[in-house]
Design a protein around this motif. Structure first.
Motif, PDB file in Angstrom:
ATOM      1  N   ARG A  48       0.823  -1.224   0.000  1.00  0.00           N
ATOM      2  CA  ARG A  48       0.000   0.000   0.000  1.00  0.00           C
ATOM      3  C   ARG A  48       0.865   1.288   0.000  1.00  0.00           C
ATOM      4  N   LEU A 216      -8.534  -0.111   6.148  1.00  0.00           N
ATOM      5  CA  LEU A 216      -9.215  -0.185   4.846  1.00  0.00           C
ATOM      6  C   LEU A 216      -8.976  -1.536   4.183  1.00  0.00           C
ATOM      7  N   VAL A 217      -7.771  -2.079   4.376  1.00  0.00           N
ATOM      8  CA  VAL A 217      -7.480  -3.413   3.836  1.00  0.00           C
ATOM      9  C   VAL A 217      -8.441  -4.419   4.472  1.00  0.00           C
ATOM     10  N   ASP A 220     -12.018  -4.042   3.197  1.00  0.00           N
ATOM     11  CA  ASP A 220     -12.093  -4.604   1.832  1.00  0.00           C
ATOM     12  C   ASP A 220     -12.175  -6.123   1.875  1.00  0.00           C
ATOM     13  N   ALA A 223     -15.644  -7.225   2.851  1.00  0.00           N
ATOM     14  CA  ALA A 223     -16.570  -7.130   1.713  1.00  0.00           C
ATOM     15  C   ALA A 223     -16.350  -8.298   0.755  1.00  0.00           C
ATOM     16  N   LYS A 224     -15.092  -8.655   0.561  1.00  0.00           N
ATOM     17  CA  LYS A 224     -14.752  -9.693  -0.408  1.00  0.00           C
ATOM     18  C   LYS A 224     -15.167 -11.081   0.059  1.00  0.00           C
ATOM     19  N   GLU A 284      -3.167 -11.261   1.048  1.00  0.00           N
ATOM     20  CA  GLU A 284      -3.111  -9.910   0.480  1.00  0.00           C
ATOM     21  C   GLU A 284      -1.698  -9.313   0.605  1.00  0.00           C
TER      22      GLU A 284
END
Ligand code: PMP
Length: 292
Positions: A48, A216-217, A220, A223-224, A284
Protein backbone atom coordinates in the motif's frame (compact mmCIF):
# COMPACT_ATOMS: atom_id res chain seq x y z
CA UNK A 1 29.11 -12.68 12.68
CA UNK A 2 28.26 -10.09 10.06
CA UNK A 3 27.53 -6.62 11.31
CA UNK A 4 24.72 -5.03 9.33
CA UNK A 5 25.02 -1.27 9.02
CA UNK A 6 21.84 0.37 7.90
CA UNK A 7 21.97 3.04 5.23
CA UNK A 8 19.63 5.89 5.98
CA UNK A 9 18.34 8.48 3.53
CA UNK A 10 18.73 11.97 4.90
CA UNK A 11 18.29 15.17 2.88
CA UNK A 12 19.37 13.87 -0.51
CA UNK A 13 21.89 11.17 0.35
CA UNK A 14 22.33 7.78 1.93
CA UNK A 15 24.62 7.66 4.95
CA UNK A 16 25.58 4.89 7.43
CA UNK A 17 23.20 4.86 10.41
CA UNK A 18 25.67 6.44 12.88
CA UNK A 19 25.93 9.46 10.58
CA UNK A 20 22.17 9.78 10.19
CA UNK A 21 21.73 12.67 12.59
CA UNK A 22 19.67 15.86 12.71
CA UNK A 23 20.42 19.16 14.39
CA UNK A 24 18.99 19.79 17.86
CA UNK A 25 17.51 22.92 16.23
CA UNK A 26 15.42 20.79 13.89
CA UNK A 27 11.84 21.53 14.92
CA UNK A 28 11.01 17.85 14.61
CA UNK A 29 13.30 17.38 17.61
CA UNK A 30 12.47 20.62 19.44
CA UNK A 31 8.70 20.55 19.03
CA UNK A 32 7.55 17.32 17.40
CA UNK A 33 6.88 19.51 14.36
CA UNK A 34 6.84 16.95 11.59
CA UNK A 35 5.09 13.89 10.22
CA UNK A 36 5.95 10.26 9.62
CA UNK A 37 4.75 6.96 8.27
CA UNK A 38 5.21 3.30 9.17
CA UNK A 39 5.19 1.08 6.09
CA UNK A 40 5.93 -2.59 5.52
CA UNK A 41 7.42 -4.40 2.58
CA UNK A 42 6.52 -8.03 2.05
CA UNK A 43 8.36 -10.32 -0.27
CA UNK A 44 10.13 -7.53 -2.15
CA UNK A 45 7.07 -5.32 -2.56
CA UNK A 46 5.96 -2.23 -0.65
CA UNK A 47 2.49 -2.81 0.76
CA UNK A 48 0.00 0.00 0.00
CA UNK A 49 2.80 2.44 -0.93
CA UNK A 50 0.55 5.04 -2.55
CA UNK A 51 -1.81 5.11 0.43
CA UNK A 52 1.08 5.67 2.86
CA UNK A 53 2.69 8.42 0.77
CA UNK A 54 -0.70 10.10 0.37
CA UNK A 55 -1.33 10.01 4.13
CA UNK A 56 2.18 11.36 4.79
CA UNK A 57 1.59 14.29 2.45
CA UNK A 58 -1.91 14.91 3.79
CA UNK A 59 -0.53 14.99 7.34
CA UNK A 60 2.12 17.48 6.16
CA UNK A 61 -0.55 19.56 4.43
CA UNK A 62 -2.61 19.64 7.63
CA UNK A 63 0.45 21.11 9.37
CA UNK A 64 1.01 23.58 6.49
CA UNK A 65 4.36 21.85 5.96
CA UNK A 66 5.59 21.83 2.36
CA UNK A 67 7.79 18.73 1.90
CA UNK A 68 9.58 20.38 -1.05
CA UNK A 69 9.49 17.10 -2.99
CA UNK A 70 6.70 15.38 -4.90
CA UNK A 71 4.77 12.31 -3.77
CA UNK A 72 6.41 10.36 -6.60
CA UNK A 73 9.85 11.42 -5.38
CA UNK A 74 8.99 10.32 -1.84
CA UNK A 75 7.80 6.93 -3.14
CA UNK A 76 11.10 6.56 -4.99
CA UNK A 77 13.11 7.44 -1.85
CA UNK A 78 11.23 4.71 0.03
CA UNK A 79 11.97 2.11 -2.66
CA UNK A 80 15.61 3.19 -2.96
CA UNK A 81 16.04 2.85 0.83
CA UNK A 82 14.90 -0.77 0.55
CA UNK A 83 17.23 -1.41 -2.40
CA UNK A 84 20.24 0.21 -0.70
CA UNK A 85 19.71 -2.05 2.31
CA UNK A 86 18.91 -5.21 0.34
CA UNK A 87 15.66 -5.70 2.19
CA UNK A 88 12.78 -7.93 1.06
CA UNK A 89 10.67 -8.02 4.22
CA UNK A 90 11.00 -4.81 6.12
CA UNK A 91 9.57 -1.96 8.14
CA UNK A 92 10.10 1.49 6.63
CA UNK A 93 10.04 4.83 8.41
CA UNK A 94 9.86 7.99 6.27
CA UNK A 95 9.92 11.23 8.25
CA UNK A 96 9.39 14.83 7.16
CA UNK A 97 10.20 17.48 9.74
CA UNK A 98 9.82 21.26 9.62
CA UNK A 99 13.62 21.39 9.49
CA UNK A 100 16.25 23.45 11.21
CA UNK A 101 15.07 26.75 12.65
CA UNK A 102 15.59 28.98 15.63
CA UNK A 103 14.88 28.01 19.25
CA UNK A 104 11.40 29.55 19.05
CA UNK A 105 8.47 27.53 17.76
CA UNK A 106 7.52 29.73 14.80
CA UNK A 107 7.73 27.52 11.72
CA UNK A 108 8.46 30.52 9.50
CA UNK A 109 12.04 30.42 10.78
CA UNK A 110 12.64 26.96 9.33
CA UNK A 111 14.06 27.27 5.81
CA UNK A 112 13.92 23.67 4.55
CA UNK A 113 12.18 20.53 5.73
CA UNK A 114 14.28 17.51 6.69
CA UNK A 115 13.47 14.41 4.64
CA UNK A 116 14.50 11.14 6.24
CA UNK A 117 13.87 7.49 5.43
CA UNK A 118 15.12 4.45 7.36
CA UNK A 119 14.26 0.78 6.90
CA UNK A 120 15.13 -2.41 8.71
CA UNK A 121 14.21 -6.06 8.70
CA UNK A 122 11.32 -6.62 11.07
CA UNK A 123 9.07 -9.61 11.58
CA UNK A 124 5.93 -10.02 13.65
CA UNK A 125 5.57 -7.29 16.26
CA UNK A 126 3.74 -9.38 18.86
CA UNK A 127 5.55 -12.74 18.41
CA UNK A 128 3.79 -15.57 20.27
CA UNK A 129 0.91 -13.27 21.18
CA UNK A 130 -0.61 -13.85 17.71
CA UNK A 131 -1.40 -17.39 18.96
CA UNK A 132 -2.80 -16.46 22.36
CA UNK A 133 -4.19 -13.00 21.68
CA UNK A 134 -3.22 -9.79 23.46
CA UNK A 135 -4.16 -8.68 26.94
CA UNK A 136 -5.38 -5.08 26.67
CA UNK A 137 -6.46 -2.43 29.15
CA UNK A 138 -8.59 0.65 28.68
CA UNK A 139 -6.62 3.66 29.86
CA UNK A 140 -7.64 6.72 31.91
CA UNK A 141 -5.97 9.14 29.51
CA UNK A 142 -8.36 9.94 26.65
CA UNK A 143 -7.50 10.10 22.95
CA UNK A 144 -6.83 13.73 22.12
CA UNK A 145 -9.98 15.23 20.59
CA UNK A 146 -9.94 16.17 16.88
CA UNK A 147 -10.46 19.85 17.71
CA UNK A 148 -7.12 19.91 19.53
CA UNK A 149 -4.41 17.88 17.78
CA UNK A 150 -6.38 15.74 15.29
CA UNK A 151 -5.45 12.04 15.58
CA UNK A 152 -5.68 11.96 11.78
CA UNK A 153 -2.43 13.87 11.54
CA UNK A 154 0.29 11.23 11.82
CA UNK A 155 2.61 13.73 13.47
CA UNK A 156 5.84 13.33 15.40
CA UNK A 157 3.86 14.24 18.51
CA UNK A 158 2.88 10.79 19.81
CA UNK A 159 2.75 11.81 23.48
CA UNK A 160 -0.95 11.06 23.85
CA UNK A 161 -0.29 7.54 22.58
CA UNK A 162 2.79 7.21 24.79
CA UNK A 163 0.87 8.28 27.91
CA UNK A 164 -1.62 5.48 27.17
CA UNK A 165 1.16 2.99 26.58
CA UNK A 166 2.85 3.90 29.90
CA UNK A 167 -0.46 3.35 31.67
CA UNK A 168 -0.95 -0.01 29.94
CA UNK A 169 2.58 -1.05 30.92
CA UNK A 170 1.86 -0.31 34.60
CA UNK A 171 -1.46 -2.14 34.40
CA UNK A 172 0.10 -5.20 32.75
CA UNK A 173 -1.52 -4.80 29.33
CA UNK A 174 0.15 -5.62 26.02
CA UNK A 175 -1.82 -2.79 24.43
CA UNK A 176 -3.72 0.31 25.56
CA UNK A 177 -7.27 0.92 24.40
CA UNK A 178 -8.22 4.59 24.20
CA UNK A 179 -11.70 6.01 24.65
CA UNK A 180 -12.51 9.52 23.47
CA UNK A 181 -13.62 12.41 25.71
CA UNK A 182 -17.20 11.11 25.69
CA UNK A 183 -16.32 7.52 26.54
CA UNK A 184 -16.62 6.17 23.02
CA UNK A 185 -14.16 3.63 21.72
CA UNK A 186 -11.31 5.32 19.80
CA UNK A 187 -8.30 3.06 19.05
CA UNK A 188 -5.19 1.40 20.42
CA UNK A 189 -1.88 3.20 21.03
CA UNK A 190 -0.72 2.28 17.52
CA UNK A 191 -3.59 0.44 15.88
CA UNK A 192 -7.28 0.57 15.00
CA UNK A 193 -9.79 -1.56 16.90
CA UNK A 194 -12.69 -3.84 15.89
CA UNK A 195 -15.14 -6.14 17.56
CA UNK A 196 -17.18 -9.04 16.30
CA UNK A 197 -20.71 -9.66 17.55
CA UNK A 198 -22.96 -12.34 16.05
CA UNK A 199 -20.79 -12.56 12.94
CA UNK A 200 -20.80 -8.80 12.20
CA UNK A 201 -17.61 -6.71 12.43
CA UNK A 202 -17.93 -3.31 14.11
CA UNK A 203 -15.38 -0.49 14.15
CA UNK A 204 -15.57 3.20 15.15
CA UNK A 205 -15.53 5.97 12.52
CA UNK A 206 -12.13 7.62 11.99
CA UNK A 207 -12.88 10.87 13.77
CA UNK A 208 -11.05 10.24 17.00
CA UNK A 209 -8.39 7.95 15.61
CA UNK A 210 -5.99 7.57 12.74
CA UNK A 211 -7.39 6.61 9.32
CA UNK A 212 -5.55 3.30 9.33
CA UNK A 213 -4.46 1.91 6.01
CA UNK A 214 -4.66 -1.63 7.36
CA UNK A 215 -8.20 -0.76 8.47
CA UNK A 216 -9.21 -0.18 4.85
CA UNK A 217 -7.48 -3.41 3.84
CA UNK A 218 -9.48 -5.26 6.50
CA UNK A 219 -12.81 -3.70 5.50
CA UNK A 220 -12.09 -4.60 1.83
CA UNK A 221 -11.40 -8.18 2.90
CA UNK A 222 -14.71 -8.26 4.83
CA UNK A 223 -16.57 -7.13 1.71
CA UNK A 224 -14.75 -9.69 -0.41
CA UNK A 225 -15.28 -12.73 1.81
CA UNK A 226 -18.80 -11.82 2.89
CA UNK A 227 -18.36 -10.61 6.46
CA UNK A 228 -20.84 -7.82 7.13
CA UNK A 229 -19.34 -4.72 8.76
CA UNK A 230 -20.69 -1.60 10.38
CA UNK A 231 -18.90 1.63 11.17
CA UNK A 232 -20.51 3.05 14.30
CA UNK A 233 -19.89 4.53 17.71
CA UNK A 234 -19.04 1.88 20.29
CA UNK A 235 -18.49 1.83 24.04
CA UNK A 236 -17.19 -0.33 26.86
CA UNK A 237 -20.39 -2.40 26.91
CA UNK A 238 -19.83 -3.42 23.29
CA UNK A 239 -16.21 -4.26 23.99
CA UNK A 240 -16.85 -6.39 27.08
CA UNK A 241 -19.75 -8.29 25.50
CA UNK A 242 -18.10 -8.88 22.11
CA UNK A 243 -17.49 -12.38 20.73
CA UNK A 244 -14.08 -11.30 19.44
CA UNK A 245 -11.94 -8.17 19.54
CA UNK A 246 -8.96 -7.40 17.31
CA UNK A 247 -6.60 -4.61 16.30
CA UNK A 248 -4.88 -3.75 13.02
CA UNK A 249 -1.88 -1.65 12.12
CA UNK A 250 1.10 -1.73 9.82
CA UNK A 251 3.36 -2.82 12.67
CA UNK A 252 0.80 -4.95 14.56
CA UNK A 253 -0.68 -6.38 11.33
CA UNK A 254 -3.81 -8.13 12.63
CA UNK A 255 -3.91 -9.38 16.19
CA UNK A 256 -6.69 -10.69 18.44
CA UNK A 257 -7.35 -9.26 21.90
CA UNK A 258 -8.53 -11.98 24.27
CA UNK A 259 -8.54 -10.11 27.59
CA UNK A 260 -9.61 -6.53 28.36
CA UNK A 261 -9.43 -4.98 31.85
CA UNK A 262 -9.06 -8.47 33.32
CA UNK A 263 -12.20 -9.75 31.60
CA UNK A 264 -12.16 -12.63 29.16
CA UNK A 265 -13.38 -11.70 25.68
CA UNK A 266 -15.54 -14.37 24.05
CA UNK A 267 -13.97 -17.78 24.60
CA UNK A 268 -10.60 -16.31 25.57
CA UNK A 269 -8.72 -17.44 22.47
CA UNK A 270 -8.39 -15.89 18.98
CA UNK A 271 -11.78 -16.61 17.37
CA UNK A 272 -12.96 -17.99 14.03
CA UNK A 273 -13.63 -14.62 12.37
CA UNK A 274 -10.17 -13.40 13.35
CA UNK A 275 -8.58 -16.51 11.88
CA UNK A 276 -10.46 -16.10 8.61
CA UNK A 277 -9.47 -12.44 8.35
CA UNK A 278 -5.85 -13.24 9.22
CA UNK A 279 -5.62 -15.81 6.44
CA UNK A 280 -6.99 -13.36 3.86
CA UNK A 281 -4.74 -10.60 5.18
CA UNK A 282 -1.65 -12.76 4.77
CA UNK A 283 -2.65 -13.62 1.20
CA UNK A 284 -3.11 -9.91 0.48
CA UNK A 285 0.24 -8.85 1.96
CA UNK A 286 2.16 -11.58 0.14
CA UNK A 287 0.53 -10.96 -3.22
CA UNK A 288 0.18 -7.22 -3.69
CA UNK A 289 2.31 -4.09 -3.49
CA UNK A 290 4.84 -2.11 -5.49
CA UNK A 291 7.97 -4.00 -6.56
CA UNK A 292 11.28 -2.17 -6.19
N1 PMP B 1 -3.68 4.29 15.00
C1 PMP B 1 -2.49 4.79 15.38
C2 PMP B 1 -2.45 5.78 16.49
C3 PMP B 1 -1.32 4.38 14.71
O1 PMP B 1 -0.14 4.88 15.09
C4 PMP B 1 -1.41 3.43 13.68
C5 PMP B 1 -0.17 2.96 12.99
N2 PMP B 1 0.18 3.79 11.90
C6 PMP B 1 -2.69 2.94 13.32
C7 PMP B 1 -3.79 3.40 14.02
C8 PMP B 1 -2.86 1.97 12.21
O2 PMP B 1 -2.63 2.57 10.96
P1 PMP B 1 -2.05 1.76 9.73
O3 PMP B 1 -2.93 0.58 9.55
O4 PMP B 1 -2.13 2.71 8.61
O5 PMP B 1 -0.66 1.38 10.09
Amino acid sequence: HILFIMLVYINGKFVPEEQATVSIFDHGFLYGDGVFEGIRAYNGRVFRLKEHVDRLFDSAKALDLDPGITRAEMAEIIKETLRQNNLKDAYIRPIITRGVGTMGLDPRHCANPSIICAASAWGAMYGDLYETGLTAVTVCVRRNPPDTLPPNIKSLNYLNNILGKIEANYKGGDEAIFLDRTGKLAEGSGDNIYLIKDGVLYTPPTINNLKGITRLVLLDICAKIGIRYEICELGLFDLYTADEVMVTGTAAEICAITKIDGRTIGTGVPGPVYKKLLASFQTETQNSGDAY
